[in-house]
Write a protein that holds these residues in place. Structure first.
Motif, PDB file in Angstrom:
ATOM      1  N   TRP A  84       0.830  -1.202   0.000  1.00 22.21           N
ATOM      2  CA  TRP A  84       0.000   0.000   0.000  1.00 22.21           C
ATOM      3  C   TRP A  84       0.870   1.261   0.000  1.00 22.21           C
ATOM      4  O   TRP A  84       0.521   2.265  -0.647  1.00 22.21           O
ATOM      5  CB  TRP A  84      -0.936  -0.011   1.206  1.00 22.21           C
ATOM      6  N   ILE A  85       1.985   1.215   0.704  1.00 23.86           N
ATOM      7  CA  ILE A  85       2.877   2.379   0.726  1.00 23.86           C
ATOM      8  C   ILE A  85       3.522   2.588  -0.642  1.00 23.86           C
ATOM      9  O   ILE A  85       3.544   3.707  -1.172  1.00 23.86           O
ATOM     10  CB  ILE A  85       3.951   2.198   1.812  1.00 23.86           C
ATOM     11  N   ILE A  86       4.043   1.504  -1.230  1.00 22.07           N
ATOM     12  CA  ILE A  86       4.654   1.621  -2.555  1.00 22.07           C
ATOM     13  C   ILE A  86       3.606   2.039  -3.583  1.00 22.07           C
ATOM     14  O   ILE A  86       3.895   2.802  -4.512  1.00 22.07           O
ATOM     15  CB  ILE A  86       5.337   0.290  -2.957  1.00 22.07           C
ATOM     16  N   SER A  87       2.372   1.558  -3.407  1.00 16.82           N
ATOM     17  CA  SER A  87       1.292   1.958  -4.319  1.00 16.82           C
ATOM     18  C   SER A  87       1.041   3.454  -4.232  1.00 16.82           C
ATOM     19  O   SER A  87       0.812   4.116  -5.251  1.00 16.82           O
ATOM     20  CB  SER A  87       0.003   1.199  -3.978  1.00 16.82           C
ATOM     21  N   TYR A  88       1.084   4.006  -3.014  1.00 12.14           N
ATOM     22  CA  TYR A  88       0.888   5.450  -2.889  1.00 12.14           C
ATOM     23  C   TYR A  88       2.034   6.216  -3.539  1.00 12.14           C
ATOM     24  O   TYR A  88       1.822   7.255  -4.182  1.00 12.14           O
ATOM     25  CB  TYR A  88       0.760   5.870  -1.427  1.00 12.14           C
ATOM     26  N   VAL A  89       3.248   5.699  -3.385  1.00 16.36           N
ATOM     27  CA  VAL A  89       4.403   6.336  -4.039  1.00 16.36           C
ATOM     28  C   VAL A  89       4.205   6.350  -5.545  1.00 16.36           C
ATOM     29  O   VAL A  89       4.451   7.363  -6.217  1.00 16.36           O
ATOM     30  CB  VAL A  89       5.706   5.595  -3.660  1.00 16.36           C
ATOM     31  N   LEU A  90       3.741   5.229  -6.101  1.00 14.62           N
ATOM     32  CA  LEU A  90       3.499   5.172  -7.541  1.00 14.62           C
ATOM     33  C   LEU A  90       2.303   6.041  -7.922  1.00 14.62           C
ATOM     34  O   LEU A  90       2.277   6.631  -9.005  1.00 14.62           O
ATOM     35  CB  LEU A  90       3.263   3.724  -7.980  1.00 14.62           C
ATOM     36  N   PHE A  91       1.302   6.123  -7.059  1.00 14.96           N
ATOM     37  CA  PHE A  91       0.172   7.026  -7.253  1.00 14.96           C
ATOM     38  C   PHE A  91       0.682   8.454  -7.469  1.00 14.96           C
ATOM     39  O   PHE A  91       0.286   9.142  -8.413  1.00 14.96           O
ATOM     40  CB  PHE A  91      -0.726   6.946  -6.016  1.00 14.96           C
ATOM     41  N   ALA A  92       1.576   8.899  -6.576  1.00 15.99           N
ATOM     42  CA  ALA A  92       2.142  10.241  -6.702  1.00 15.99           C
ATOM     43  C   ALA A  92       2.978  10.364  -7.978  1.00 15.99           C
ATOM     44  O   ALA A  92       2.931  11.381  -8.682  1.00 15.99           O
ATOM     45  CB  ALA A  92       3.006  10.552  -5.478  1.00 15.99           C
ATOM     46  N   SER A  93       3.724   9.308  -8.297  1.00 16.75           N
ATOM     47  CA  SER A  93       4.563   9.337  -9.495  1.00 16.75           C
ATOM     48  C   SER A  93       3.727   9.434 -10.764  1.00 16.75           C
ATOM     49  O   SER A  93       4.061  10.171 -11.700  1.00 16.75           O
ATOM     50  CB  SER A  93       5.440   8.075  -9.535  1.00 16.75           C
TER      51      SER A  93
END
Length: 449
Positions: free
Chosen positions: A260-269
């Motif tokens: 979920w954290i990496i997904s949010y990082v990719l969301f921002a990216s």
């Protein structure tokens, strides 16, 4: 009987010389990467050429900024719905069948987009394009993990991702040239020719994928038995090292906070990516550049800067087996560029410089973000994890262009949208740094010399 020595055990593998190993991976890279690079070039071009096409399309069809933004973002509806099942199908069916299905589908939809005449038809075309393309990017990231161990994966992924900025460098001027020179040919608008001429190569590449690629190292007729063993044993060693911290099922993937954290990082990216992709031509145009060909040429400068940064960061990340800081620092650079863009929106030189800072930060963080899941996931967990992270992150891609379009329509400028996106990106970088310790990603692994 073949006289070629085969690595029968892991002990044999350990004694394979460094030079022999490097030779094998160079051979694999030169065989696999060029074709995938070209596929991704046209994939990204067909997804994003609406950014240039809209300079004519909106006038010809009477679309508002909000309608264009919604259509640009709706691509991700189909993308999100089918991303996970499509990636899991690649893991089971192989890359050749999967690319044949995906690339022929998205190429055909791109060509048919030339027939739209209303916002509703535009929305349908974008949703169908997302459905057709779903699974391509996470599938290829997964496919690369079948060939390259974790110690080589960031630089290999970076080389593959160079196709994104290259698509901007070559695709933007090409699209601008098509708009300028094909308008009126055979009674069609320039933007109609753009979709047809840039969609057909994807159909052809999908057909070629059947012959150009091998599904796994074991089926690669262009590798000797010893070369297959070197590649296979390296991955077996990696797989065993993940046993204590990896995932073997899709269900366990969604129970992992790191996902979920990496997904949010990719969301921002992805928010950064689509801001660059769909609005850079408009930003450059509004800064004082009026000629459409000049806009296309100048729009290629930020991706060029991104290529250099991406390759350097990917190699440096592999050398030090460190992923988090190699993601965080570039993302903070991108956030800084976004925050400053509204201040210098009427200065074409500074607008290009800041877009380049945003592009450099975004592109150089992508390979390390996508290297995070396969660092500790294995088997079905890796396929599901990469797809899940891409799917959840894609929500940012869906929101970015439409939200920015609405903000611009409501306020008359991009300022509020850029500041909001800068905060989202900075929060993603800080969240990754604070809540995903390096030990959970296996960063204690000794880098390969």
């Amino acid at each position: 009987m073949s006289s070629t020595p085969v690595l029968a055990t892991l002990e044999d593998f350990r004694h394979a010389s460094s030079e022999e190993t490097r030779h094998v991976y160079r051979k694999v890279a030169w065989r696999v990467l060029p074709f995938l690079f070209v596929c991704y070039f046209f994939n990204y071009l067909d997804r994003t050429n609406i950014g240039i096409a809209q300079l004519q399309l909106r006038t010809d069809l009477g679309f508002s900024d909000a309608a264009y933004g919604v259509g640009a973002g709706l691509f991700y509806v189909g993308f999100i719905l089918f991303e996970i099942p499509s990636t899991l199908m690649l893991d089971r069916m192989g890359v050749r069948k999967t690319l044949l299905r995906i690339m022929v589908g998205w190429g055909a939809v791109t060509c048919l987009t030339a027939l739209i005449s209303t916002p509703t038809e535009f929305y349908i075309a974008r949703v169908l394009l997302g459905c057709a393309e779903a699974g391509f990017l996470p599938g290829i990231v997964l496919y690369l993990s079948y060939w390259f161990p974790v110690q080589r994966r960031a630089r290999i992924t970076a080389t593959f991702f160079v196709a994104i900025p290259t698509s901007g460098i070559l695709g933007s001027p090409l699209s601008g040239w098509i708009l300028q020179n094909f308008s009126g040919t055979m009674g069609l608008h320039g933007w109609q020719w753009l979709f047809v001429l840039e969609g057909l190569p994807s159909v052809l590449l999908g057909l070629l994928a059947w012959f150009a690629l091998s599904d796994r190292p074991g089926s690669a007729t262009w590798l000797s038995e010893r070369e297959k063993a070197i590649v296979t044993h390296a991955l077996e060693v990696e797989h065993k090292a993940k046993a204590d911290r990896g995932h073997e099922s899709l269900g366990s993937v969604f129970r992992d906070p790191r996902v979920w954290i990496i997904s949010y990082v990719l969301f921002a990216s992805f928010m950064v990516a689509n801001t660059l992709t769909f609005w850079s031509p408009t930003i450059i145009h509004n800064s004082g550049i009026s000629h459409v060909v000049n806009v296309g040429v100048l729009a290629a400068i930020p991706p060029l800067m991104g290529i250099i940064a991406m390759l350097l960061v990917g190699r440096h990340s592999d050398q030090h087996m460190e992923r988090r800081w190699h993601t965080v620092i570039p993302m903070l650079c991108a956030a800084t560029g976004l925050a400053l863009l509204p201040v210098f929106r009427n200065d074409p030189v500074l607008s290009i410089i800041l877009l380049s800072l945003v592009a450099t930060g975004h592109y150089s963080s992508l390979p390390t973000i996508y290297s995070l899941p396969s660092t500790y996931m294995a088997g079905g967990g890796a396929a599901g994890g990469i797809a899940a992270i891409t799917t959840l992150g894609s929500i940012g891609g869906a929101l970015a262009p439409s939200l920015l379009g609405f903000i611009r329509s409501a306020t008359g400028s991009f300022s509020l949208g850029f500041q909001l996106y800068a905060a989202i990106v900075a929060l993603g970088a800080i969240t990754l740094l604070c809540f995903v310790p390096g030990r959970l990603l296996g960063e204690e692994t000794k880098p390969e010399v």
